[in-house]
Design a protein around this motif. Structure first.
Motif, PDB file in Angstrom:
ATOM      1  N   ILE A 245      46.130  57.455  41.070  1.00  0.00           N
ATOM      2  CA  ILE A 245      47.237  56.503  41.204  1.00  0.00           C
ATOM      3  C   ILE A 245      46.795  55.187  40.567  1.00  0.00           C
ATOM      4  CG2 ILE A 245      48.742  55.257  42.790  1.00  0.00           C
ATOM      5  CD1 ILE A 245      48.981  57.684  44.462  1.00  0.00           C
ATOM      6  N   ASP A 246      47.565  54.770  39.576  1.00  0.00           N
ATOM      7  CA  ASP A 246      47.242  53.563  38.830  1.00  0.00           C
ATOM      8  C   ASP A 246      47.981  52.386  39.472  1.00  0.00           C
ATOM      9  OD1 ASP A 246      47.022  51.461  37.098  1.00  0.00           O
ATOM     10  OD2 ASP A 246      47.540  52.581  35.288  1.00  0.00           O
ATOM     11  N   GLU A 247      47.230  51.597  40.252  1.00  0.00           N
ATOM     12  CA  GLU A 247      47.802  50.431  40.946  1.00  0.00           C
ATOM     13  C   GLU A 247      47.452  49.138  40.210  1.00  0.00           C
ATOM     14  OE1 GLU A 247      49.672  50.129  43.777  1.00  0.00           O
ATOM     15  OE2 GLU A 247      49.339  51.918  45.015  1.00  0.00           O
ATOM     16  N   VAL A 248      47.128  49.272  38.916  1.00  0.00           N
ATOM     17  CA  VAL A 248      46.707  48.088  38.164  1.00  0.00           C
ATOM     18  C   VAL A 248      47.769  46.986  38.240  1.00  0.00           C
ATOM     19  CG1 VAL A 248      46.321  47.248  35.789  1.00  0.00           C
ATOM     20  CG2 VAL A 248      45.089  49.248  36.623  1.00  0.00           C
ATOM     21  N   GLN A 249      49.030  47.361  38.086  1.00  0.00           N
ATOM     22  CA  GLN A 249      50.087  46.341  38.111  1.00  0.00           C
ATOM     23  C   GLN A 249      50.771  46.264  39.486  1.00  0.00           C
ATOM     24  OE1 GLN A 249      53.717  44.656  35.325  1.00  0.00           O
ATOM     25  NE2 GLN A 249      52.367  46.177  34.517  1.00  0.00           N
ATOM     26  N   SER A 250      50.898  47.404  40.154  1.00  0.00           N
ATOM     27  CA  SER A 250      51.687  47.449  41.394  1.00  0.00           C
ATOM     28  C   SER A 250      50.872  47.075  42.628  1.00  0.00           C
ATOM     29  CB  SER A 250      52.252  48.861  41.581  1.00  0.00           C
ATOM     30  OG  SER A 250      51.202  49.817  41.554  1.00  0.00           O
TER      31      SER A 250
ATOM     32  N   SER B   6      43.182  46.532  39.032  1.00  0.00           N
ATOM     33  CA  SER B   6      42.761  45.488  38.082  1.00  0.00           C
ATOM     34  C   SER B   6      43.726  44.305  38.170  1.00  0.00           C
ATOM     35  CB  SER B   6      42.705  46.063  36.666  1.00  0.00           C
ATOM     36  OG  SER B   6      42.195  45.102  35.772  1.00  0.00           O
ATOM     37  N   LYS B   7      44.075  43.746  37.046  1.00  0.00           N
ATOM     38  CA  LYS B   7      44.972  42.586  36.936  1.00  0.00           C
ATOM     39  C   LYS B   7      44.665  41.538  38.011  1.00  0.00           C
ATOM     40  CE  LYS B   7      48.866  44.349  34.251  1.00  0.00           C
ATOM     41  NZ  LYS B   7      48.921  43.598  33.015  1.00  0.00           N
ATOM     42  N   SER B   8      45.498  41.437  39.062  1.00  0.00           N
ATOM     43  CA  SER B   8      45.412  40.263  39.937  1.00  0.00           C
ATOM     44  C   SER B   8      44.221  40.281  40.884  1.00  0.00           C
ATOM     45  CB  SER B   8      46.691  40.140  40.743  1.00  0.00           C
ATOM     46  OG  SER B   8      46.845  41.290  41.524  1.00  0.00           O
TER      47      SER B   8
ATOM     48  N   SER C  96      38.431  46.066  32.686  1.00  0.00           N
ATOM     49  CA  SER C  96      39.859  45.813  32.469  1.00  0.00           C
ATOM     50  C   SER C  96      40.662  46.956  33.098  1.00  0.00           C
ATOM     51  CB  SER C  96      40.149  45.786  30.968  1.00  0.00           C
ATOM     52  OG  SER C  96      39.865  47.079  30.431  1.00  0.00           O
ATOM     53  N   GLY C  97      41.970  46.851  33.024  1.00  0.00           N
ATOM     54  CA  GLY C  97      42.812  47.929  33.541  1.00  0.00           C
ATOM     55  C   GLY C  97      42.585  49.222  32.779  1.00  0.00           C
ATOM     56  N   ALA C  98      42.529  49.111  31.454  1.00  0.00           N
ATOM     57  CA  ALA C  98      42.329  50.306  30.633  1.00  0.00           C
ATOM     58  C   ALA C  98      40.979  50.943  30.944  1.00  0.00           C
ATOM     59  CB  ALA C  98      42.394  49.926  29.153  1.00  0.00           C
ATOM     60  N   ASP C  99      39.967  50.116  31.125  1.00  0.00           N
ATOM     61  CA  ASP C  99      38.617  50.611  31.419  1.00  0.00           C
ATOM     62  C   ASP C  99      38.617  51.359  32.754  1.00  0.00           C
ATOM     63  OD1 ASP C  99      35.858  50.869  31.070  1.00  0.00           O
ATOM     64  OD2 ASP C  99      35.421  48.938  32.005  1.00  0.00           O
TER      65      ASP C  99
ATOM     66  N   SER D 106      54.870  55.661  30.788  1.00  0.00           N
ATOM     67  CA  SER D 106      53.610  55.207  31.380  1.00  0.00           C
ATOM     68  C   SER D 106      52.914  54.182  30.485  1.00  0.00           C
ATOM     69  CB  SER D 106      52.662  56.399  31.541  1.00  0.00           C
ATOM     70  OG  SER D 106      52.382  56.947  30.256  1.00  0.00           O
ATOM     71  N   TYR D 107      52.139  53.341  31.102  1.00  0.00           N
ATOM     72  CA  TYR D 107      51.229  52.458  30.355  1.00  0.00           C
ATOM     73  C   TYR D 107      49.944  52.370  31.150  1.00  0.00           C
ATOM     74  CZ  TYR D 107      49.370  48.668  27.582  1.00  0.00           C
ATOM     75  OH  TYR D 107      48.563  47.912  26.755  1.00  0.00           O
ATOM     76  N   HIS D 108      48.844  52.821  30.545  1.00  0.00           N
ATOM     77  CA  HIS D 108      47.559  52.780  31.244  1.00  0.00           C
ATOM     78  C   HIS D 108      46.519  52.021  30.436  1.00  0.00           C
ATOM     79  CE1 HIS D 108      49.130  55.568  34.216  1.00  0.00           C
ATOM     80  NE2 HIS D 108      49.571  56.333  33.238  1.00  0.00           N
ATOM     81  N   GLY D 109      46.933  51.443  29.298  1.00  0.00           N
ATOM     82  CA  GLY D 109      46.004  50.640  28.523  1.00  0.00           C
ATOM     83  C   GLY D 109      45.783  51.192  27.135  1.00  0.00           C
TER      84      GLY D 109
HETATM   85  C1  LIG Z   1      49.721  50.181  35.204  1.00  0.00           C
HETATM   86  C2  LIG Z   1      48.768  49.642  34.188  1.00  0.00           C
HETATM   87  N1  LIG Z   1      47.623  50.285  33.965  1.00  0.00           N
HETATM   88  C3  LIG Z   1      46.724  49.846  33.062  1.00  0.00           C
HETATM   89  C4  LIG Z   1      46.970  48.713  32.317  1.00  0.00           C
HETATM   90  C5  LIG Z   1      45.965  48.238  31.308  1.00  0.00           C
HETATM   91  O1  LIG Z   1      45.356  47.089  31.761  1.00  0.00           O
HETATM   92  P1  LIG Z   1      44.577  46.128  30.721  1.00  0.00           P
HETATM   93  O2  LIG Z   1      45.612  45.462  29.895  1.00  0.00           O
HETATM   94  O3  LIG Z   1      43.813  45.186  31.599  1.00  0.00           O
HETATM   95  O4  LIG Z   1      43.684  47.014  29.922  1.00  0.00           O
HETATM   96  C6  LIG Z   1      48.152  48.004  32.519  1.00  0.00           C
HETATM   97  C7  LIG Z   1      48.450  46.786  31.754  1.00  0.00           C
HETATM   98  O5  LIG Z   1      49.527  46.269  31.719  1.00  0.00           O
HETATM   99  C8  LIG Z   1      49.087  48.482  33.476  1.00  0.00           C
HETATM  100  O6  LIG Z   1      50.242  47.844  33.702  1.00  0.00           O
END
Ligand SMILES: Cc1ncc(COP(=O)(O)O)c(C=O)c1O
Length: 458
Positions: free
Chosen positions: A269-274, A298-300, A134-137, A161-164
């Motif tokens: 750099i957290d590109e999970v959403q961007s 992650s995500k998409s 997942s993104g958090a992982d 910030s949001y990283h999970g």
């Molecule tokens: C930038 C970013 N990093 C990490 C996460 C966490 O991803 P996940 O919900 O898949 O654990 C998110 C979720 O919205 C996010 O936007």
């Protein structure tokens, strides 16, 4: 012409609302869900319906109502629902194998090669990939890797910030709400302000915000009396997602990169959403040509199948076996879908359309903002576009309830649009990148109508 632009992906003539929302069949499912599933759900509190199926940028509920989807399962369905290339990849994989931990498969090798060839800057074809779920992982693994390599404990994250919400990484997620009762919320995180120009504290001019943020970070790192234990990594979103779709000034990431280089601190750099085309480049950090040391993806990437990865510099690879584990890392279905997703989002014509349509949507939001008393700021890049709702424009007091009312009103009219932001007061446009023009237009009209109606009632 490539697969993503040939032919319509969404249903025609959306939205079509024929019942009260939720309709009778949706209500039945919602009732069963209420009885059997945790009450700690968020999204069903405002998107009160049950889904039958999705097609492109439209979803159909059990009662046959058709909605325009500007939600994309929280920015996951960048190619929309049921994209033919993703379905083809999944069908090709499902009869072969659906799970086997770590062992190479064709899907895994394809994904590894494709992802490596699309990484930004100096990472391209020059990185190692770590599979996560997942993104958090992914963020969790990234932070562990930074700490392992720097041998220093503290990670700098940013306000907003949001990283999970997994074990340790929840410590980097700025809102205390998520950390208060987390099983293991690490104490090793400190926060710098994100360059959020609309609400940046003090009298710092927009041009000087990056300098101000970097000055604070430098002080944390250099000053033995800053109170911050040695810094072993900095984790940043190149465009902040949950924090409110905040695009930092262009000099911010390069300055942060320089600080990390000066102090030999890994930059995550957290590109999970961007990432994955969402801002109109494959990675948002490409706008400033900044190469991360570690990148979270992650995500998409999985086209709706939960997979994630980190990519990192090869010289960070001196790590023990089983450094970060998880049974489901690199699910073959997700990897097969991932390779298909990457093939599409890498194309210039695809990214160019995201940039030009995103610019158009932002301009329309700005026009609506000018006429509105409750939109404090419209901002964004690519398909990460925000309208921050305030009670009044002068004191910028957050319009959290107003934003909720706009979301509800849009939902009743057949458009899914979600909020984000420090106060949950920011409407965010995160439609699939493949959305057709007519669905953009209809969505924008409904957004405008709902803003007007909410204004009148407030
Ligand atoms: C930038 C970013 N990093 C990490 C996460 C966490 O991803 P996940 O919900 O898949 O654990 C998110 C979720 O919205 C996010 O936007």
């Amino acid at each position: 012409m490539s697969v993503h632009l040939s032919g319509r992906l969404s249903l025609e003539n959306a939205p079509v609302i024929n019942t009260s929302i939720p309709g009778p069949k949706s209500k039945q499912y919602l009732e069963i869900q209420d009885r059997l599933e945790t009450s700690s759900r968020s999204y069903t509190g405002f998107f009160k319906f049950a889904i039958d199926y999705g097609k492109g940028s439209t979803v159909v509920d059990l009662d046959g109502n058709v909605f325009i989807d500007w939600f994309a399962g929280v920015s996951v369905m960048n190619l929309g629902h049921g994209h033919p290339a993703v379905l083809q990849a999944l069908r090709g994989q499902i009869d072969r194998i659906t799970h086997i931990t770590e062992v190479p498969t064709e899907a895994r090798i394809n994904y590894l090669k494709k992802l490596n060839s699309l990484l930004p800057g100096k990472m391209r074809d020059n990185s190692k990939i770590f599979m996560t779920v997942s993104g958090a992982d992914a963020c969790e693994a990234a932070v562990s890797l930074a700490r392992y390599n720097s041998k220093k404990p503290t990670i700098i994250a940013f306000s907003g910030s949001y990283h999970g919400i997994a074990g340790g990484i929840v410590g980097a997620t700025s809102n205390f709400h998520y950390r208060e009762f987390a099983g293991f919320a690490s104490q090793n995180y400190v926060y710098a302000p994100y360059p959020y120009a609309y609400r940046y504290p003090g009298n710092v001019s927009r041009e000087d915000i990056s300098k101000d943020v970097i000055g604070r970070i430098e002080e944390m790192i250099r000053d033995p009396y800053s109170g911050v234990p040695p810094v072993g990594g900095i984790i940043v979103e190149p465009v902040q997602g949950e924090g409110g779709y905040i695009v930092p000034p262009d000099d911010f990431l390069p300055m942060l990169r320089e600080t990390c280089d000066d102090h030999s601190i890994p930059l995550i750099i957290d590109e999970v959403q961007s990432g994955i085309g969402r801002t109109g480049k494959v990675w948002a950090s490409e706008y400033q040509n900044v190469t991360p040391d570690i990148m979270c993806i992650s995500k998409s990437i999985g086209g709706g199948i939960p997979i994630s990865s980190i990519a990192y510099r090869k010289d960070f690879d001196q790590i023990p076996k089983a450094f970060h584990l998880g049974t489901y890392r690199g699910n073959p279905l997700g990897l097969a879908a991932g390779a298909a997703v990457l093939d599409i989002v890498k194309e210039d014509s695809f990214l160019q359309r995201v940039r030009s349509k995103g610019k158009y949507v932002l301009e329309r939001f700005e026009e609506i903002q000018e006429k509105s008393s409750i939109i404090g700021e419209a901002r964004g890049r690519g398909f990460m576009i925000a309208a921050e709702i305030v009670k009044n424009k002068k004191d910028k007091s957050p319009g959290t309830e107003l934003a909720g009312a706009v979301r509800d009103s849009m939902f009743q009219k057949g458009v899914l649009m979600h909020t984000c932001g420090h106060y949950g007061n920011t409407m965010r446009f995160m439609a699939p990148l493949t959305i057709e023009d007519d669905l953009l237009e209809k969505g924008i009209s409904i957004f405008e109508e709902s803003i007007r109606e909410t204004e009148v009632r407030s």
